[in-house]
Scaffold this motif. Structure first.
Motif, PDB file in Angstrom:
ATOM      1  N   LYS A   6      20.811  25.116 118.369  1.00 15.43           N
ATOM      2  CA  LYS A   6      19.986  26.240 118.800  1.00 15.43           C
ATOM      3  C   LYS A   6      20.494  26.825 120.108  1.00 15.43           C
ATOM      4  O   LYS A   6      20.555  28.039 120.291  1.00 15.43           O
ATOM      5  CB  LYS A   6      18.523  25.802 118.956  1.00 15.43           C
ATOM      6  CG  LYS A   6      17.784  25.614 117.642  1.00 15.43           C
ATOM      7  CD  LYS A   6      16.328  25.280 117.899  1.00 15.43           C
ATOM      8  CE  LYS A   6      15.554  25.159 116.582  1.00 15.43           C
ATOM      9  NZ  LYS A   6      14.130  24.834 116.822  1.00 15.43           N
ATOM     10  N   GLN A 183       0.883  29.862 117.098  1.00 15.53           N
ATOM     11  CA  GLN A 183       1.821  28.947 116.461  1.00 15.53           C
ATOM     12  C   GLN A 183       3.266  29.384 116.687  1.00 15.53           C
ATOM     13  O   GLN A 183       4.176  28.554 116.732  1.00 15.53           O
ATOM     14  CB  GLN A 183       1.537  28.859 114.958  1.00 15.53           C
ATOM     15  CG  GLN A 183       2.244  27.703 114.246  1.00 15.53           C
ATOM     16  CD  GLN A 183       1.828  26.344 114.790  1.00 15.53           C
ATOM     17  OE1 GLN A 183       0.661  26.133 115.107  1.00 15.53           O
ATOM     18  NE2 GLN A 183       2.785  25.423 114.901  1.00 15.53           N
ATOM     19  N   ASP A 184       3.472  30.684 116.864  1.00 12.83           N
ATOM     20  CA  ASP A 184       4.817  31.178 117.140  1.00 12.83           C
ATOM     21  C   ASP A 184       5.355  30.592 118.440  1.00 12.83           C
ATOM     22  O   ASP A 184       6.526  30.238 118.548  1.00 12.83           O
ATOM     23  CB  ASP A 184       4.818  32.712 117.227  1.00 12.83           C
ATOM     24  CG  ASP A 184       4.548  33.356 115.883  1.00 12.83           C
ATOM     25  OD1 ASP A 184       4.953  32.774 114.865  1.00 12.83           O
ATOM     26  OD2 ASP A 184       3.921  34.433 115.855  1.00 12.83           O
ATOM     27  N   VAL A 186       4.281  27.766 119.825  1.00 11.47           N
ATOM     28  CA  VAL A 186       4.427  26.322 119.616  1.00 11.47           C
ATOM     29  C   VAL A 186       5.747  26.018 118.918  1.00 11.47           C
ATOM     30  O   VAL A 186       6.453  25.071 119.272  1.00 11.47           O
ATOM     31  CB  VAL A 186       3.244  25.767 118.794  1.00 11.47           C
ATOM     32  CG1 VAL A 186       3.475  24.294 118.456  1.00 11.47           C
ATOM     33  CG2 VAL A 186       1.936  25.935 119.566  1.00 11.47           C
ATOM     34  N   ASP A 187       6.082  26.840 117.921  1.00 16.89           N
ATOM     35  CA  ASP A 187       7.302  26.614 117.141  1.00 16.89           C
ATOM     36  C   ASP A 187       8.540  27.217 117.792  1.00 16.89           C
ATOM     37  O   ASP A 187       9.642  27.109 117.254  1.00 16.89           O
ATOM     38  CB  ASP A 187       7.131  27.205 115.733  1.00 16.89           C
ATOM     39  CG  ASP A 187       6.038  26.495 114.954  1.00 16.89           C
ATOM     40  OD1 ASP A 187       5.695  25.353 115.333  1.00 16.89           O
ATOM     41  OD2 ASP A 187       5.519  27.081 113.984  1.00 16.89           O
ATOM     42  N   GLY A 188       8.367  27.874 118.931  1.00 20.20           N
ATOM     43  CA  GLY A 188       9.518  28.450 119.633  1.00 20.20           C
ATOM     44  C   GLY A 188      10.080  29.699 118.993  1.00 20.20           C
ATOM     45  O   GLY A 188      11.257  30.021 119.175  1.00 20.20           O
ATOM     46  N   ARG A 189       9.250  30.443 118.239  1.00 23.38           N
ATOM     47  CA  ARG A 189       9.722  31.681 117.610  1.00 23.38           C
ATOM     48  C   ARG A 189       9.595  32.835 118.609  1.00 23.38           C
ATOM     49  O   ARG A 189       8.732  33.703 118.487  1.00 23.38           O
ATOM     50  CB  ARG A 189       8.936  31.946 116.323  1.00 23.38           C
ATOM     51  CG  ARG A 189       9.211  30.950 115.207  1.00 23.38           C
ATOM     52  CD  ARG A 189       8.738  31.470 113.861  1.00 23.38           C
ATOM     53  NE  ARG A 189       7.300  31.555 113.781  1.00 23.38           N
ATOM     54  CZ  ARG A 189       6.516  30.595 113.300  1.00 23.38           C
ATOM     55  NH1 ARG A 189       7.057  29.457 112.869  1.00 23.38           N
ATOM     56  NH2 ARG A 189       5.215  30.751 113.241  1.00 23.38           N
TER      57      ARG A 189
END
Length: 253
Positions: A6, A183-184, A186-189
């Motif tokens: 990443k 959630q974005d 949290v998920d790193g989006r």
């Protein structure tokens, strides 16, 4: 291993933007020399320098795919690319807006089409109707403010065009922010948030441009209009990275 990959991809993407900032600096250098009376440039030179950053963002979106055909088969990237292309055309027309009002209207139409493509890119998965109401209120307030200026004295076509455009920019922001969730984060989006930054910066830039045209000039108008505009396009272009489409970076030459 995944975190390392990443980080590598993150660095590659921003390396691909290495020429974006110098192009913006070049534009502001040209305009500052012109406004100060030090130099006078032909309109076509201003046009080229103005659209160079957007042209580079189109290339950046393409670099996220193996080929132009691969980009075209990805709906999100395709719509963002079309939005950038019509924005570039709108930019070009606005350079000559002082010569003919129809060129300003044509520029608005191009940007309106660009926003329509951005709306298609952001999609309709979640409605979030309260957000729609908020952004329509913002657009309506801006239109009312412009109407109390010189907009009320303009042609019917221009009044309608500005109204439709205000609705579109509000709708584009609604669709960009509606797809954002906790959630974005949290998920790193982060690409989802970049699209939101781009959409809202577009609203700021267009508002600054409209106020300048229908309420009168103000200090540092070009700096405010164009800096927020370039941030807007950069944010939307970055939303392609790790977005709904597969990320397949081309090798840098």
């Amino acid at each position: 291993m995944m975190d390392s990959q990443k980080k590598q991809n993150f660095g590659l993407r921003f390396w691909q933007l290495k020429s974006f900032i110098p192009r913006i600096v070049l534009y502001f250098l040209f305009t500052s020399l012109t406004s100060s009376g030090i130099e006078s440039w032909p309109d076509w030179v201003v046009l080229v320098v103005k659209v160079l950053p957007i042209a580079y963002l189109i290339k950046f979106v393409w670099l996220q795919h193996e080929s132009l055909d691969a980009l075209w088969r990805c709906p999100f990237s395709r719509y963002v690319t079309m939005g950038l292309v019509f924005s570039l055309l709108g930019d070009s027309l606005l350079v000559y807006q002082n010569y003919d009002e129809t060129l300003f209207i044509a520029g608005i139409i191009c940007f309106a089409l660009g926003h329509t493509f951005y709306i298609c890119a952001f999609g309709w998965e979640t409605l979030q109707l309260p957000l729609l109401v908020k952004f329509m209120c913002l657009s309506g307030t801006l239109y009312w403010y412009l109407w109390r200026g010189d907009l009320a004295n303009q042609s019917v076509s221009l009044k309608v065009g500005v109204a439709v455009y205000a609705i579109l920019i509000g709708c584009m922001n609604w669709r960009a922010w509606a797809r954002l969730s906790y959630q974005d984060f949290v998920d790193g989006r982060w690409y989802e948030f970049m699209g939101c930054i781009g959409a809202f910066s577009f609203m700021l830039s267009d508002s600054a441009l409209a106020i300048n045209k229908f309420r009168g000039p103000y200090q540092n108008e070009n700096l405010i209009i164009m800096s927020t505009y370039y941030v807007a396009q950069l944010g939307i272009a970055l939303s392609v990275v790790d977005g709904p489409d597969l990320y397949r970076p081309k090798k840098l030459e």
